[in-house]
Scaffold this motif. Structure first.
Motif, PDB file in Angstrom:
ATOM      1  N   UNK A 225      46.075  51.277  38.373  1.00  0.00           N
ATOM      2  CA  UNK A 225      46.641  50.606  39.539  1.00  0.00           C
ATOM      3  C   UNK A 225      46.579  51.549  40.734  1.00  0.00           C
ATOM      4  N   UNK A 226      46.701  50.979  41.923  1.00  0.00           N
ATOM      5  CA  UNK A 226      46.786  51.812  43.115  1.00  0.00           C
ATOM      6  C   UNK A 226      48.188  51.609  43.686  1.00  0.00           C
ATOM      7  N   UNK A 227      48.994  52.647  43.610  1.00  0.00           N
ATOM      8  CA  UNK A 227      50.374  52.502  44.095  1.00  0.00           C
ATOM      9  C   UNK A 227      50.432  52.900  45.563  1.00  0.00           C
ATOM     10  N   UNK A 228      50.990  52.000  46.369  1.00  0.00           N
ATOM     11  CA  UNK A 228      51.096  52.237  47.806  1.00  0.00           C
ATOM     12  C   UNK A 228      52.542  52.535  48.173  1.00  0.00           C
ATOM     13  N   UNK A 229      52.819  53.755  48.563  1.00  0.00           N
ATOM     14  CA  UNK A 229      54.158  54.060  49.059  1.00  0.00           C
ATOM     15  C   UNK A 229      54.153  53.804  50.562  1.00  0.00           C
ATOM     16  N   UNK A 230      54.963  52.874  50.988  1.00  0.00           N
ATOM     17  CA  UNK A 230      54.982  52.460  52.391  1.00  0.00           C
ATOM     18  C   UNK A 230      56.266  52.965  53.037  1.00  0.00           C
ATOM     19  N   UNK A 231      56.130  53.728  54.089  1.00  0.00           N
ATOM     20  CA  UNK A 231      57.313  54.256  54.784  1.00  0.00           C
ATOM     21  C   UNK A 231      58.045  53.103  55.482  1.00  0.00           C
ATOM     22  N   UNK A 232      59.351  53.106  55.357  1.00  0.00           N
ATOM     23  CA  UNK A 232      60.143  52.069  56.030  1.00  0.00           C
ATOM     24  C   UNK A 232      59.906  52.133  57.538  1.00  0.00           C
ATOM     25  N   UNK A 233      59.655  50.978  58.149  1.00  0.00           N
ATOM     26  CA  UNK A 233      59.405  50.929  59.593  1.00  0.00           C
ATOM     27  C   UNK A 233      60.562  50.225  60.303  1.00  0.00           C
TER      28      UNK A 233
ATOM     29  N   UNK B  99      40.850  45.516  42.670  1.00  0.00           N
ATOM     30  CA  UNK B  99      41.969  46.456  42.695  1.00  0.00           C
ATOM     31  C   UNK B  99      43.270  45.673  42.516  1.00  0.00           C
ATOM     32  N   UNK B 100      44.200  46.332  41.872  1.00  0.00           N
ATOM     33  CA  UNK B 100      45.562  45.811  41.800  1.00  0.00           C
ATOM     34  C   UNK B 100      46.436  46.873  42.463  1.00  0.00           C
ATOM     35  N   UNK B 101      46.960  46.529  43.640  1.00  0.00           N
ATOM     36  CA  UNK B 101      47.788  47.486  44.375  1.00  0.00           C
ATOM     37  C   UNK B 101      49.259  47.140  44.182  1.00  0.00           C
ATOM     38  N   UNK B 102      50.065  48.162  44.071  1.00  0.00           N
ATOM     39  CA  UNK B 102      51.506  47.979  43.941  1.00  0.00           C
ATOM     40  C   UNK B 102      52.145  48.513  45.221  1.00  0.00           C
ATOM     41  N   UNK B 103      52.820  47.664  45.957  1.00  0.00           N
ATOM     42  CA  UNK B 103      53.479  48.094  47.199  1.00  0.00           C
ATOM     43  C   UNK B 103      54.928  48.493  46.922  1.00  0.00           C
TER      44      UNK B 103
ATOM     45  N   UNK C 244      44.345  42.175  44.718  1.00  0.00           N
ATOM     46  CA  UNK C 244      45.695  41.629  44.705  1.00  0.00           C
ATOM     47  C   UNK C 244      46.720  42.748  44.956  1.00  0.00           C
ATOM     48  N   UNK C 245      47.718  42.457  45.774  1.00  0.00           N
ATOM     49  CA  UNK C 245      48.790  43.424  46.081  1.00  0.00           C
ATOM     50  C   UNK C 245      50.116  42.829  45.622  1.00  0.00           C
ATOM     51  N   UNK C 246      50.849  43.591  44.868  1.00  0.00           N
ATOM     52  CA  UNK C 246      52.124  43.089  44.352  1.00  0.00           C
ATOM     53  C   UNK C 246      53.248  44.022  44.801  1.00  0.00           C
ATOM     54  N   UNK C 247      54.309  43.460  45.324  1.00  0.00           N
ATOM     55  CA  UNK C 247      55.456  44.289  45.724  1.00  0.00           C
ATOM     56  C   UNK C 247      56.329  44.563  44.507  1.00  0.00           C
TER      57      UNK C 247
ATOM     58  N   UNK D 183      35.425  40.161  50.406  1.00  0.00           N
ATOM     59  CA  UNK D 183      36.728  40.586  49.892  1.00  0.00           C
ATOM     60  C   UNK D 183      37.803  39.577  50.295  1.00  0.00           C
ATOM     61  N   UNK D 184      38.499  39.072  49.331  1.00  0.00           N
ATOM     62  CA  UNK D 184      39.639  38.194  49.634  1.00  0.00           C
ATOM     63  C   UNK D 184      40.858  38.783  48.922  1.00  0.00           C
ATOM     64  N   UNK D 185      41.815  39.253  49.702  1.00  0.00           N
ATOM     65  CA  UNK D 185      42.986  39.918  49.112  1.00  0.00           C
ATOM     66  C   UNK D 185      44.215  39.033  49.295  1.00  0.00           C
ATOM     67  N   UNK D 186      45.138  39.240  48.404  1.00  0.00           N
ATOM     68  CA  UNK D 186      46.289  38.352  48.345  1.00  0.00           C
ATOM     69  C   UNK D 186      47.518  39.216  48.056  1.00  0.00           C
ATOM     70  N   UNK D 187      48.583  39.047  48.827  1.00  0.00           N
ATOM     71  CA  UNK D 187      49.800  39.820  48.597  1.00  0.00           C
ATOM     72  C   UNK D 187      50.884  38.896  48.059  1.00  0.00           C
TER      73      UNK D 187
END
Ligand code: SF4
Length: 244
Positions: A101-109, A73-77, A35-38, A10-14
């Motif tokens: 797509x896989x949508x990733x909701x990321x809590x603000x840290x 996978x194509x993830x959306x951050x 691939x992960x796209x913001x 697996x090679x992932x790229x953001x």
């Protein structure tokens, strides 16, 4: 070179997606598998306000190109911010209705330099989680390699949702992440107190065993949790300094 190594599957790229439309096919052929796209807003004006760029349409086209190119996978951050883009939550779900797509909701840290910003815009992941459950999304059982995200699926949707809830109990329990900064420092956690330099052992192939030993020695210092609840953000001033 990395993707042709027999033990790397697996090679992932953001990416911010600005060059995705042009390069999706090329990157897929080069062996990138995930691939992960913001995409922090689906509203062009808000996207511009957050990113400083008026490029939402381009990014959306790039995501379509990535789906066509056949990434596994194509993830959306997405970082949902209170009063800024949290009203777009339903729009993201609509996007996932027919698009795989896989949508990733990321809590603000909280990081070293964003305390005021954090208090102003922080939206608890519990709010998002409850909204998903209310709308019929079901939480998947966590697999060994699923990382820290809570995964949700819905029978009526092609896409899926991931929730990154760093303030939830046991968030770090299954963490298997190590990071190497662009300056060659090994970081055991996004919020660690130390970063040991790998650089002196990255100079030639004869150093491979020493490098392995150093990394294995460091693993014993990986802590079972971050200490964000106590306001301890470690040495990370902001995520750009560590690569996300
Ligand atoms: S241990 Fe650190 S890097 Fe791992 S999930 Fe927790 S905060 Fe993130």
């Amino acid at each position: 070179m990395i993707s042709s190594h027999p033990s790397i599957a697996k090679v992932a790229f953001t990416t911010n997606g600005y060059r995705l439309l042009k390069n999706a096919q090329k990157w897929r052929k080069a062996g990138i598998t995930h691939i992960n796209v913001s995409v922090d807003s689906l509203d062009p004006k808000c996207f511009h306000a957050i990113t400083g760029h008026n490029r939402l349409q381009e990014v959306r086209q790039g995501i379509d190109a990535a789906l066509d190119a056949g990434f596994e996978t194509v993830k959306i951050n997405v970082v949902l911010l209170k009063g800024v883009n949290d009203n777009e939550f339903p729009d993201y779900l609509t996007w996932a209705k027919n698009v795989p797509i896989s949508i990733r909701f990321i809590e603000l840290m909280q990081t070293g330099d964003n305390l005021e910003y954090f208090h102003k815009y922080h939206l608890s992941a519990n709010v998002i989680r409850n909204q998903l459950l209310d709308r019929g999304w079901a939480q998947k059982k966590r697999s060994l390699n699923s990382g820290p995200a809570q995964e949700f699926t819905h029978i009526g949707y092609s896409g899926s949702i991931g929730l990154i809830a760093p303030y939830s109990k046991d968030f770090c329990k299954g963490c298997n992440r190590l990071r190497v900064t662009s300056a060659g420092d090994l970081r055991l956690c996004l919020f660690g107190e130390q970063g040991i330099s790998l650089r002196p052992l990255l100079q030639n192939d004869n150093q491979k065993q020493d490098l392995k030993n150093l990394i294995c020695d460091q693993l014993q210092f990986k802590r079972s949790s971050h200490f964000l609840d106590e306001g301890n953000t470690g040495i990370t001033p902001h995520f750009a300094s560590i690569g996300g």
